[in-house]
Design a protein around this motif. Structure first.
Motif, PDB file in Angstrom:
ATOM      1  N   LEU A   3       0.828  -1.203   0.000  1.00 33.33           N
ATOM      2  CA  LEU A   3       0.000   0.000   0.000  1.00 33.33           C
ATOM      3  C   LEU A   3       0.865   1.257   0.000  1.00 33.33           C
ATOM      4  O   LEU A   3       0.516   2.271  -0.619  1.00 33.33           O
ATOM      5  N   ALA A   4       2.015   1.192   0.681  1.00 36.74           N
ATOM      6  CA  ALA A   4       2.928   2.329   0.673  1.00 36.74           C
ATOM      7  C   ALA A   4       3.473   2.590  -0.727  1.00 36.74           C
ATOM      8  O   ALA A   4       3.551   3.737  -1.184  1.00 36.74           O
ATOM      9  N   VAL A   5       3.846   1.520  -1.420  1.00 39.31           N
ATOM     10  CA  VAL A   5       4.375   1.668  -2.780  1.00 39.31           C
ATOM     11  C   VAL A   5       3.307   2.214  -3.717  1.00 39.31           C
ATOM     12  O   VAL A   5       3.576   3.090  -4.548  1.00 39.31           O
ATOM     13  N   VAL A   6       2.078   1.710  -3.592  1.00 38.83           N
ATOM     14  CA  VAL A   6       0.976   2.233  -4.403  1.00 38.83           C
ATOM     15  C   VAL A   6       0.810   3.726  -4.187  1.00 38.83           C
ATOM     16  O   VAL A   6       0.662   4.505  -5.147  1.00 38.83           O
ATOM     17  N   ASN A   7       0.873   4.146  -2.928  1.00 44.82           N
ATOM     18  CA  ASN A   7       0.638   5.552  -2.603  1.00 44.82           C
ATOM     19  C   ASN A   7       1.818   6.461  -2.905  1.00 44.82           C
ATOM     20  O   ASN A   7       1.688   7.687  -2.843  1.00 44.82           O
ATOM     21  N   LEU A   8       2.976   5.886  -3.213  1.00 41.78           N
ATOM     22  CA  LEU A   8       4.105   6.683  -3.689  1.00 41.78           C
ATOM     23  C   LEU A   8       4.104   6.757  -5.222  1.00 41.78           C
ATOM     24  O   LEU A   8       4.326   7.826  -5.796  1.00 41.78           O
ATOM     25  N   ALA A   9       3.862   5.615  -5.865  1.00 44.90           N
ATOM     26  CA  ALA A   9       3.884   5.591  -7.334  1.00 44.90           C
ATOM     27  C   ALA A   9       2.736   6.401  -7.923  1.00 44.90           C
ATOM     28  O   ALA A   9       2.906   7.088  -8.942  1.00 44.90           O
ATOM     29  N   ASN A  10       1.584   6.354  -7.275  1.00 44.20           N
ATOM     30  CA  ASN A  10       0.397   7.022  -7.801  1.00 44.20           C
ATOM     31  C   ASN A  10       0.578   8.532  -7.965  1.00 44.20           C
ATOM     32  O   ASN A  10       0.430   9.061  -9.072  1.00 44.20           O
ATOM     33  N   PRO A  11       0.923   9.286  -6.894  1.00 41.15           N
ATOM     34  CA  PRO A  11       1.043  10.733  -7.074  1.00 41.15           C
ATOM     35  C   PRO A  11       2.218  11.148  -7.945  1.00 41.15           C
ATOM     36  O   PRO A  11       2.159  12.163  -8.643  1.00 41.15           O
ATOM     37  N   LEU A  12       3.312  10.367  -7.930  1.00 43.47           N
ATOM     38  CA  LEU A  12       4.455  10.710  -8.771  1.00 43.47           C
ATOM     39  C   LEU A  12       4.088  10.607 -10.249  1.00 43.47           C
ATOM     40  O   LEU A  12       4.405  11.500 -11.049  1.00 43.47           O
ATOM     41  N   ALA A  13       3.409   9.514 -10.613  1.00 44.41           N
ATOM     42  CA  ALA A  13       3.001   9.348 -12.003  1.00 44.41           C
ATOM     43  C   ALA A  13       1.960  10.397 -12.399  1.00 44.41           C
ATOM     44  O   ALA A  13       2.022  10.971 -13.496  1.00 44.41           O
ATOM     45  N   ALA A  37       7.678  16.290   0.642  1.00 41.92           N
ATOM     46  CA  ALA A  37       7.839  14.957   0.060  1.00 41.92           C
ATOM     47  C   ALA A  37       8.782  14.104   0.894  1.00 41.92           C
ATOM     48  O   ALA A  37       8.537  12.914   1.118  1.00 41.92           O
ATOM     49  N   LEU A  38       9.859  14.717   1.392  1.00 40.37           N
ATOM     50  CA  LEU A  38      10.817  13.979   2.219  1.00 40.37           C
ATOM     51  C   LEU A  38      10.194  13.530   3.528  1.00 40.37           C
ATOM     52  O   LEU A  38      10.371  12.390   3.973  1.00 40.37           O
ATOM     53  N   VAL A  39       9.448  14.439   4.168  1.00 38.84           N
ATOM     54  CA  VAL A  39       8.811  14.096   5.437  1.00 38.84           C
ATOM     55  C   VAL A  39       7.760  13.008   5.228  1.00 38.84           C
ATOM     56  O   VAL A  39       7.675  12.051   6.005  1.00 38.84           O
ATOM     57  N   ALA A  40       6.959  13.152   4.181  1.00 41.75           N
ATOM     58  CA  ALA A  40       5.937  12.151   3.908  1.00 41.75           C
ATOM     59  C   ALA A  40       6.567  10.798   3.567  1.00 41.75           C
ATOM     60  O   ALA A  40       6.075   9.744   3.995  1.00 41.75           O
ATOM     61  N   ALA A  41       7.664  10.819   2.800  1.00 47.26           N
ATOM     62  CA  ALA A  41       8.355   9.575   2.465  1.00 47.26           C
ATOM     63  C   ALA A  41       8.879   8.891   3.716  1.00 47.26           C
ATOM     64  O   ALA A  41       8.815   7.659   3.856  1.00 47.26           O
ATOM     65  N   ARG A  42       9.411   9.697   4.659  1.00 49.78           N
ATOM     66  CA  ARG A  42       9.876   9.129   5.928  1.00 49.78           C
ATOM     67  C   ARG A  42       8.716   8.473   6.682  1.00 49.78           C
ATOM     68  O   ARG A  42       8.866   7.385   7.240  1.00 49.78           O
ATOM     69  N   GLY A  43       7.572   9.127   6.675  1.00 49.74           N
ATOM     70  CA  GLY A  43       6.408   8.550   7.330  1.00 49.74           C
ATOM     71  C   GLY A  43       5.981   7.251   6.691  1.00 49.74           C
ATOM     72  O   GLY A  43       5.650   6.279   7.382  1.00 49.74           O
ATOM     73  N   VAL A  44       6.002   7.200   5.356  1.00 45.55           N
ATOM     74  CA  VAL A  44       5.620   5.978   4.650  1.00 45.55           C
ATOM     75  C   VAL A  44       6.595   4.848   4.972  1.00 45.55           C
ATOM     76  O   VAL A  44       6.208   3.695   5.161  1.00 45.55           O
ATOM     77  N   VAL A  45       7.893   5.167   5.045  1.00 41.69           N
ATOM     78  CA  VAL A  45       8.895   4.149   5.386  1.00 41.69           C
ATOM     79  C   VAL A  45       8.626   3.584   6.779  1.00 41.69           C
ATOM     80  O   VAL A  45       8.687   2.372   7.005  1.00 41.69           O
ATOM     81  N   LEU A  46       8.322   4.460   7.742  1.00 44.24           N
ATOM     82  CA  LEU A  46       8.019   3.999   9.100  1.00 44.24           C
ATOM     83  C   LEU A  46       6.793   3.090   9.114  1.00 44.24           C
ATOM     84  O   LEU A  46       6.774   2.058   9.785  1.00 44.24           O
TER      85      LEU A  46
END
Length: 300
Positions: free
Chosen positions: A221-231, A258-267
């Motif tokens: 789900l994290a990968v989906v939510n990263l790939a979706n907005p980038l594309a 984006a960096l803060v949100a990415a950190r949150g997704v990684v956690l």
């Protein structure tokens, strides 16, 4: 209520519906009920999750009528935020501290991203040629990502799902904006684009179901939510003329967000919703308004 506030409100409702559908899909996958299309079509729980996804898609389409892709798509990450407590509750456990930290970081990062992304209501739309080109390119990448089966196939399916959903959103915006202008919904362009929306929306849901089969809920789900907005941001910038507001300062703010949100997704990704290796309990059909629950467990 202005267009931006309306778009954000619709996105929030959409995220909750998507999260509920994702939790149901993941539990089906862990229970071994998603091994074939026939098994899925015979599952009442899967149809319930499909209904949640359809409702979420309609809310998302409405949001795209009032907000640009650069605003609407990043809010899709709230699906992950909502899915964490939902999944924990369904697993009969508390939300871990790392999950709360990831949730707060994701929300904070999205807040920073929203400031420069809050532009005017969308005006430009994809031409038929652009819609077909985007669809063809997306299909080629999806086939490439899903061609090989190996231990990393789950995350590749999740990436493909995110790309399919982003393309469906871009195409949906064309239908929504064209219809909102009073144009004919029966024109050749709108009819073809609407058909492509259905194909990519359904394809994205089936790809995410495949991703949950071996990767749990958090990571796919994290990968989906990263790939979706980038594309979607790439489509919006290249073909729809969408830009972040505020010039260089806006770009810096968006980068920090984006960096803060990415950190949150990684956690959130590192804190799975189920214990590794724990077998999933059998699912029982859910009543209307209630997700599936493990057999023998009474919903709270």
């Amino acid at each position: 209520m202005n267009d931006t506030a309306l778009a954000v409100g619709l996105c929030l409702a959409s995220a909750v519906a998507y999260a509920a559908g994702a939790v149901a899909q993941e539990r089906l996958a862990r229970a071994g009920a998603a091994r074939s299309a026939g098994a899925l079509l015979g599952s009442g729980v899967w149809w319930w999750s499909a209904g949640l996804n359809a409702s979420a898609a309609l809310l998302h389409a409405a949001a795209l009528r009032y907000g640009p892709l650069t605003l609407v798509q990043p809010l899709g990450a709230l699906t992950l935020v909502a899915a964490v407590p939902m999944g924990a509750r369904r697993a009969g456990r508390r939300v871990a501290a790392a999950e709360w930290r990831g949730t707060l970081a994701t929300v904070a990062g999205l807040g920073l991203l929203l400031l420069p992304a809050s532009g005017p209501a969308p005006d430009d739309t994809l031409t038929l040629a652009e819609a077909l080109a985007v669809s063809g390119a997306t299909t080629a990448v999806i086939l490439l990502l899903t061609a090989v089966r190996d231990p990393g196939a789950g995350l590749r399916h999740a990436t493909a799902s995110g790309l399919a959903s982003a393309t469906a959103s871009a195409l949906t915006q064309t239908v929504a904006v064209a219809g909102g202008r009073g144009g004919s919904l029966l024109s050749v362009r709108v009819a073809v684009v609407a058909l492509l929306v259905v194909v990519f929306a359904v394809g994205g849901m089936l790809l995410s179901q495949r991703a949950y089969r071996g990767g749990g809920l958090g990571a796919p789900l994290a990968v989906v939510n990263l790939a979706n907005p980038l594309a979607a941001a790439a489509i919006g910038a290249v073909l729809l003329g969408e830009r972040l507001q505020g010039g260089p300062a806006g770009l810096l703010l968006a980068g920090a967000g984006a960096l803060v949100a990415a950190r949150g997704v990684v956690l959130l990704t590192r804190a799975p919703l189920a214990s590794p290796g724990a077998p999933a309990p059998p699912l029982v059909p859910a009543a209307a308004g209630e997700l599936a629950v493990p057999a023998g467990r009474v919903p709270a």
